[in-house]
Structures are given as structure tokens and as C-alpha cells.
Design a protein around this motif. Sequence first.
Motif, PDB file in Angstrom:
ATOM      1  N   SER A  11       0.847  -1.187   0.000  1.00 58.64           N
ATOM      2  CA  SER A  11       0.000   0.000   0.000  1.00 58.64           C
ATOM      3  C   SER A  11       0.882   1.235   0.000  1.00 58.64           C
ATOM      4  N   VAL A  12       0.425   2.268  -0.697  1.00 56.89           N
ATOM      5  CA  VAL A  12       1.174   3.518  -0.778  1.00 56.89           C
ATOM      6  C   VAL A  12       0.457   4.539   0.088  1.00 56.89           C
ATOM      7  N   ASN A  13       1.169   5.045   1.038  1.00 53.40           N
ATOM      8  CA  ASN A  13       0.668   6.083   1.917  1.00 53.40           C
ATOM      9  C   ASN A  13       0.527   7.374   1.104  1.00 53.40           C
ATOM     10  N   GLU A  14      -0.390   8.246   1.460  1.00 54.40           N
ATOM     11  CA  GLU A  14      -0.566   9.487   0.705  1.00 54.40           C
ATOM     12  C   GLU A  14       0.645  10.396   0.810  1.00 54.40           C
ATOM     13  N   ASP A  15       1.425  10.258   1.868  1.00 54.73           N
ATOM     14  CA  ASP A  15       2.653  11.051   1.980  1.00 54.73           C
ATOM     15  C   ASP A  15       3.661  10.643   0.906  1.00 54.73           C
ATOM     16  N   TRP A  16       3.834   9.350   0.700  1.00 54.71           N
ATOM     17  CA  TRP A  16       4.764   8.881  -0.327  1.00 54.71           C
ATOM     18  C   TRP A  16       4.246   9.217  -1.719  1.00 54.71           C
ATOM     19  N   LEU A  17       2.940   9.181  -1.899  1.00 52.12           N
ATOM     20  CA  LEU A  17       2.360   9.562  -3.184  1.00 52.12           C
ATOM     21  C   LEU A  17       2.651  11.034  -3.478  1.00 52.12           C
TER      22      LEU A  17
ATOM     23  N   VAL B  77       5.212  12.732  -2.371  1.00 54.02           N
ATOM     24  CA  VAL B  77       6.645  12.835  -2.671  1.00 54.02           C
ATOM     25  C   VAL B  77       6.906  12.473  -4.125  1.00 54.02           C
ATOM     26  N   VAL B  78       6.298  11.390  -4.587  1.00 55.87           N
ATOM     27  CA  VAL B  78       6.501  10.947  -5.973  1.00 55.87           C
ATOM     28  C   VAL B  78       5.966  11.980  -6.951  1.00 55.87           C
TER      29      VAL B  78
END
Length: 57
Positions: free
Chosen positions: A28-34, A36-37
Motif C-alpha cells: 500500500s502507498v501512503n498518501e505522503d509517499w504519493l 513525494v513521488v
Amino acid sequence: MSFSQSVDGAAQRVAEDSAAPDGAGKFSVNEDWLAVVVGLVLLALALTGVIPAGLIP
């Protein structure tokens, strides 16, 4: 039941819970990492000139 047994049991339950997959599955991708990307992609597009200078404030 002694105190150390209850602490060991609690620690084991926490370890099992943290290893368990979440509702989205094992990945799962956390919205924080999304964010950043997305930010890095926008930065790369701006630096390469794909996004014109007029759109950059």
C-alpha cells in the motif's frame, strides 16, 4: 500469570499485528509517499523544460 508473561504476550500480539497486511493488501502507498513521488515528477518535468517557464510561479 505473572507480569512478565503478560508483557511477553502483549509484545507478541503487537508484533503479529504489525506484520499483518492492512486492508489494501501487502502493498500500500501512503498518501505522503504519493505526494513525494508527484512532487519529484513535477520537479523533473520543470527542470527538463516540459513544463514551460510561464506556468512556474
